[in-house]
Design an enzyme around this catalytic site. Structure first.
Site, mmCIF file in Angstrom:
data_model
loop_
_atom_site.group_PDB
_atom_site.id
_atom_site.type_symbol
_atom_site.label_atom_id
_atom_site.label_comp_id
_atom_site.label_asym_id
_atom_site.label_seq_id
_atom_site.Cartn_x
_atom_site.Cartn_y
_atom_site.Cartn_z
ATOM 1 N N ARG A 20 0.829 -1.211 0.000
ATOM 2 C CA ARG A 20 0.000 0.000 0.000
ATOM 3 C C ARG A 20 0.861 1.257 0.000
ATOM 4 O O ARG A 20 0.501 2.267 -0.621
ATOM 5 C CB ARG A 20 -0.914 -0.033 1.223
ATOM 6 C CG ARG A 20 -1.967 1.064 1.260
ATOM 7 C CD ARG A 20 -3.031 0.744 2.286
ATOM 8 N NE ARG A 20 -4.036 1.791 2.366
ATOM 9 C CZ ARG A 20 -4.164 2.627 3.404
ATOM 10 N NH1 ARG A 20 -3.353 2.502 4.450
ATOM 11 N NH2 ARG A 20 -5.096 3.556 3.407
ATOM 12 N N HIS A 30 0.347 4.286 -2.610
ATOM 13 C CA HIS A 30 0.050 5.648 -2.175
ATOM 14 C C HIS A 30 1.153 6.615 -2.572
ATOM 15 O O HIS A 30 0.900 7.817 -2.698
ATOM 16 C CB HIS A 30 -0.179 5.680 -0.659
ATOM 17 C CG HIS A 30 -1.558 5.255 -0.262
ATOM 18 N ND1 HIS A 30 -2.353 5.970 0.607
ATOM 19 C CD2 HIS A 30 -2.308 4.188 -0.634
ATOM 20 C CE1 HIS A 30 -3.517 5.370 0.756
ATOM 21 N NE2 HIS A 30 -3.506 4.272 0.019
ATOM 22 N N VAL A 55 0.285 9.948 -6.176
ATOM 23 C CA VAL A 55 0.235 11.358 -5.799
ATOM 24 C C VAL A 55 1.112 12.196 -6.730
ATOM 25 O O VAL A 55 0.631 12.763 -7.701
ATOM 26 C CB VAL A 55 0.612 11.545 -4.318
ATOM 27 C CG1 VAL A 55 0.553 13.012 -3.915
ATOM 28 C CG2 VAL A 55 -0.358 10.742 -3.444
ATOM 29 N N GLY A 99 3.776 10.764 -8.252
ATOM 30 C CA GLY A 99 4.521 9.760 -8.998
ATOM 31 C C GLY A 99 5.320 8.890 -8.054
ATOM 32 O O GLY A 99 5.379 9.142 -6.843
ATOM 33 N N ASP A 131 8.080 8.458 -6.459
ATOM 34 C CA ASP A 131 9.266 9.270 -6.173
ATOM 35 C C ASP A 131 9.614 9.353 -4.692
ATOM 36 O O ASP A 131 10.419 10.186 -4.280
ATOM 37 C CB ASP A 131 9.078 10.685 -6.723
ATOM 38 C CG ASP A 131 7.819 11.371 -6.154
ATOM 39 O OD1 ASP A 131 7.190 10.807 -5.232
ATOM 40 O OD2 ASP A 131 7.492 12.465 -6.644
ATOM 41 N N ASN A 146 -4.142 8.922 4.454
ATOM 42 C CA ASN A 146 -2.925 8.336 5.014
ATOM 43 C C ASN A 146 -2.823 8.417 6.534
ATOM 44 O O ASN A 146 -2.218 7.540 7.162
ATOM 45 C CB ASN A 146 -1.689 9.033 4.420
ATOM 46 C CG ASN A 146 -1.565 8.842 2.924
ATOM 47 O OD1 ASN A 146 -2.083 7.876 2.371
ATOM 48 N ND2 ASN A 146 -0.898 9.768 2.258
ATOM 49 N N PRO A 159 -7.724 7.117 -4.377
ATOM 50 C CA PRO A 159 -9.119 6.660 -4.360
ATOM 51 C C PRO A 159 -9.614 6.436 -2.934
ATOM 52 O O PRO A 159 -8.900 5.889 -2.099
ATOM 53 C CB PRO A 159 -9.062 5.336 -5.130
ATOM 54 C CG PRO A 159 -7.780 5.369 -5.890
ATOM 55 C CD PRO A 159 -6.827 6.178 -5.078
ATOM 56 N N HIS A 211 -6.070 -6.197 -2.550
ATOM 57 C CA HIS A 211 -6.861 -6.294 -1.332
ATOM 58 C C HIS A 211 -7.070 -7.747 -0.908
ATOM 59 O O HIS A 211 -7.822 -7.999 0.039
ATOM 60 C CB HIS A 211 -8.219 -5.613 -1.530
ATOM 61 C CG HIS A 211 -8.141 -4.118 -1.503
ATOM 62 N ND1 HIS A 211 -9.241 -3.309 -1.705
ATOM 63 C CD2 HIS A 211 -7.092 -3.275 -1.307
ATOM 64 C CE1 HIS A 211 -8.871 -2.042 -1.627
ATOM 65 N NE2 HIS A 211 -7.576 -1.993 -1.393
ATOM 66 N N ASP A 226 -3.619 -14.266 -3.129
ATOM 67 C CA ASP A 226 -4.226 -15.225 -4.044
ATOM 68 C C ASP A 226 -5.409 -14.549 -4.734
ATOM 69 O O ASP A 226 -5.546 -13.325 -4.670
ATOM 70 C CB ASP A 226 -4.650 -16.509 -3.304
ATOM 71 C CG ASP A 226 -5.531 -16.224 -2.092
ATOM 72 O OD1 ASP A 226 -6.281 -15.220 -2.117
ATOM 73 O OD2 ASP A 226 -5.475 -16.985 -1.112
#
Length: 346
Positions: A68, A72, A76, A78, A80, A100, A169, A199, A269
């Site tokens: 994640r 994240h 935003v 890229g 970086d 966040n 999102p 997820h 999976d």
């Protein structure tokens, strides 16, 4: 003593046997390259892998957290490393943005990896590349596919607090909002479904799924030609929501956790897709993948295909991770290589 410990760890890393997983045969056409650190820091991948392995053994949930973090970061400014920056000077940290705050985890794992890499190869490996490697290794350690990581990212010298609030999102997003969010990053509907498959491991806070379990139209489903499936899905969904309500009341207990994939929450999976087909997706943004039409059911077709064929899902996930991992990357003389992932060098 510290130096001896580092050398001992490096010696151990040399003999680590990395269990074979599904390798990516996907093509990649972008600014990053394979074996970027072959001469300058040859043990970078082993160092990252070993420390991710230790972290995930201590806390299996950390695998989802590291995946994640990479997501994240990329969505935003890229890929970086901007998500890792703390407040400092004119920098307002992305960590405090709505999606966040009190939610992202794993920063201390990245700090530990960066510390070891700075000892072994000073001012060489970017924090952004560490995030990409850690995400891949986290997936592999939980049974998912492996893929070759293209490297050479450099670190941003600014954060994107407003971007984190606007571009990531939300868990209660509509399908249209999800598609638009992904399109802004150059990702299509197939990428949306494949990356949502991440997820299949991890947990979410009550604050993220409360709306989903108390919404009035939770039983809505569009496959009118499959009445038995509709009936079974609605029945399963009602039982699932009752169980979640015992964890997450209408108010309070915002930080209570529930698994994103109730079948195999610690494994990577394709069971996530089985769950949302049954009406047991934890987040509203999971359930809309099967609830709403888009381009004559394109989204649902991907969901059903991945539910029926795990290897197909793995291949699609790898493809989409490669695409995501190259969003607005900084290379060459752009940005910098941070000595500390939390602060810019200057």
């Amino acid at each position: 003593m510290k130096i001896c410990g580092i050398f001992l760890q490096l010696l151990v890393l040399v003999v680590i046997f990395f269990h074979g997983m599904v390798s990516s045969s996907s093509s990649y056409d972008g600014p990053l390259v394979l074996n970027f650190y072959k001469e300058t820091c040859p043990l970078v991948q082993q160092i990252v892998r070993r420390n991710v392995e230790i972290a995930v053994l201590k806390d299996p949930r950390m695998a989802a957290s590291l995946l994640r973090l990479h997501f994240h970061d990329c969505f935003v400014t890229g890929c970086d490393g901007s998500v890792l920056l703390d407040d400092s000077g004119s920098i307002v940290s992305e960590k405090q943005a709505g999606p966040n705050v009190n939610s992202l985890r794993g920063f201390e794992i990245i700090d530990r990896i960066k510390y070891i890499l700075e000892e072994a190869c000073p001012q060489t490996v970017s924090c952004a590349d560490i995030l990409a490697l850690a995400a891949r290794d986290a997936v592999v350690l939980r049974g998912g596919p492996s893929w070759d990581i293209y490297l050479g990212r450099r670190d941003s010298m600014k954060a994107g607090f407003n971007g984190a609030n606007n571009f990531l999102p939300a868990p209660n997003s509509s399908l249209e909002a999800l598609i638009a969010s992904f399109q802004k990053q150059g990702l299509d509907a197939s990428d949306l479904v494949a990356l949502s498959g991440g997820h299949t491991m991890g947990e979410a806070r009550c604050l993220s799924f409360r709306q989903r379990i108390y919404e009035d139209n939770a039983d809505k489903y569009d496959h009118r030609d499959q009445e038995q499936l509709i009936y079974r899905r609605r029945a399963a969904g009602r039982v699932f929501r009752r169980a979640l309500r015992s964890i997450c009341p209408k108010s309070g207990r915002d930080e209570a956790l529930a698994p994103l994939d109730s079948m195999t929450p610690a494994r990577f999976d394709n069971h996530y897709f089985h769950s949302i087909i049954r009406g047991e997706g934890l987040l509203h943004s999971d359930n809309v993948l099967v609830r709403e039409d888009y381009a004559e059911g394109e989204i649902r077709k991907h969901v059903w295909a991945y539910a029926n064929d795990q290897e197909l899902f793995f291949a699609a996930f790898v493809n989409s991770m490669l695409k995501m991992g190259s969003i607005n990357v900084l290379t060459g003389g752009q940005g910098e290589i941070r000595s500390n992932c939390r602060f810019i060098n200057s």
